[in-house]
Enzyme design. Structure first.
Site, mmCIF file in Angstrom:
data_model
loop_
_atom_site.group_PDB
_atom_site.id
_atom_site.type_symbol
_atom_site.label_atom_id
_atom_site.label_comp_id
_atom_site.label_asym_id
_atom_site.label_seq_id
_atom_site.Cartn_x
_atom_site.Cartn_y
_atom_site.Cartn_z
ATOM 1 N N ARG A 217 31.909 37.719 45.122
ATOM 2 C CA ARG A 217 33.282 37.386 44.799
ATOM 3 C C ARG A 217 33.285 36.634 43.472
ATOM 4 O O ARG A 217 32.377 35.832 43.196
ATOM 5 C CB ARG A 217 33.913 36.507 45.886
ATOM 6 C CG ARG A 217 33.853 37.109 47.277
ATOM 7 C CD ARG A 217 34.621 38.407 47.396
ATOM 8 N NE ARG A 217 36.063 38.197 47.360
ATOM 9 C CZ ARG A 217 36.946 39.170 47.221
ATOM 10 N NH1 ARG A 217 36.532 40.418 47.090
ATOM 11 N NH2 ARG A 217 38.227 38.905 47.226
ATOM 12 N N GLU A 246 40.419 37.504 37.846
ATOM 13 C CA GLU A 246 40.309 38.943 38.016
ATOM 14 C C GLU A 246 41.705 39.543 38.144
ATOM 15 O O GLU A 246 42.491 39.063 38.968
ATOM 16 C CB GLU A 246 39.487 39.270 39.257
ATOM 17 C CG GLU A 246 39.092 40.726 39.353
ATOM 18 C CD GLU A 246 38.123 41.009 40.483
ATOM 19 O OE1 GLU A 246 38.519 41.712 41.435
ATOM 20 O OE2 GLU A 246 36.975 40.516 40.415
ATOM 21 N N HIS A 265 35.347 45.710 39.127
ATOM 22 C CA HIS A 265 35.384 45.614 40.590
ATOM 23 C C HIS A 265 35.310 47.012 41.207
ATOM 24 O O HIS A 265 36.098 47.369 42.088
ATOM 25 C CB HIS A 265 36.651 44.885 41.064
ATOM 26 C CG HIS A 265 36.486 44.249 42.415
ATOM 27 N ND1 HIS A 265 37.109 43.086 42.776
ATOM 28 C CD2 HIS A 265 35.747 44.620 43.507
ATOM 29 C CE1 HIS A 265 36.787 42.764 44.015
ATOM 30 N NE2 HIS A 265 35.953 43.680 44.475
#
Length: 304
Positions: A217, A246, A265
């Protein structure tokens, strides 16, 4: 049982559930469980009491906790470990790309970059690699790393030996592992204990030849501290599939660094999610109907 599918229709899950006799309905009031593959902002405002079980299709569900959506009024499951193989493959790809200076060569666009590559290339074989958060991803990642001739140190909460790792230690020994490892792969969930675990202090423990990979993460890493460490040569390079913030802004300094490999991602893609998720949903339902703990059941108290 009856279920609602939200927010995107995944034919693979619908077909798998239909094959087991489960019936898809449109109204939550008519359903026994919800299969949800969206983000927290798309989640229903409230769930009726008849919803016994919610299957989330993401492995990292901290955003659902942050939004206050997960509680103990019903049972929940995520996709922990379901996407281990594609994420593990992506982690190895990021590590190899960073070691082999692919970003630098791509930007130079000339064979004149060869002297830099001869001087700066690192090799994976013979390296000691730490896998921090050696759960489902680690299960698939460790055999890949050992196949390259690496020795793996696994870090988990329990200290229970991880198959294939040369050594397994608990998270309280992370500092020592960071000092010893040639490269570090983050695959941990985001909790209060792991948030910001890679920061100016812990980056300072790592070897200046180390590569840091994050497929866990984004907030596991304090981004500004990572930028400083890369600029000052505290570590060799980084490979990031997740970032904080993000999405990473287009003008962020990390994009301009030759020693940073970034993917948006996409260590696991929607196509692989749709292929891998059905078996996990069925396994969870089998356990639910048998009165057992589900393979990817979420513990609301632990946050994952």
């Amino acid at each position: 049982m009856k279920y609602v599918m939200g927010t995107r229709e995944w034919d693979s899950i619908v077909e798998a559930l239909s094959g087991r006799g489960h019936q898809r309905v449109e109204d939550l009031a008519d359903a026994d469980f919800l299969v949800f593959n969206g983000v927290p902002g798309d989640f229903p405002e409230s769930l009726p009491d008849n919803i016994r079980f919610v299957q989330l299709c993401l492995a990292g569900i901290d955003a659902f906790f942050d939004a206050g959506l997960i509680d103990d009024t019903r049972r929940w499951a995520n996709a922990s470990g379901v996407y281990g193989r594609p994420v593990a493959e992506s982690a190895v790809a990021l590590l190899l790309s960073a070691l082999h200076m692919h970003v630098h060569v791509a930007r130079e666009r000339t064979f004149d970059s060869a002297p830099d590559v001869h001087e700066g290339t690192g090799w994976l074989f013979g390296a000691t690699v730490a896998v921090i958060g050696a759960g489902g991803i680690g299960h698939d990642l460790i055999p890949m790393l050992t196949g390259f001739g690496c020795e793996v140190i696994a870090v988990n909460n329990s200290g229970r030996p991880v198959e294939g790792a040369a050594e397994t230690v608990t998270a309280e020994h992370t500092d020592d592992v960071l000092r010893r490892a040639d490269h570090v792969i983050l695959a941990a969930p985001l909790t209060e204990a792991t948030r910001g675990m890679i920061n100016s202090r812990t980056l300072g423990l790592m070897k200046d030849t180390a590569v840091l990979i994050n497929v866990g993460r984004g907030p596991l890493v304090v981004t500004d501290d990572l930028v400083t460490a890369l600029e000052e040569g505290q570590i060799r390079a980084a490979g990031l599939d997740v970032t904080d913030p993000e999405p990473l802004p287009d003008d962020h300094p990390l994009w301009g660094m030759d020693n940073v490999v970034i993917t948006p991602h996409t260590a696991n893609t929607f196509r692989s999610m749709q292929r891998l998720m059905p078996d996990a949903v069925l396994a969870n339902l089998d356990a639910l109907e048998a009165g057992e703990r589900m393979p990817t059941e979420v513990d609301p108290d632990r946050g994952y």
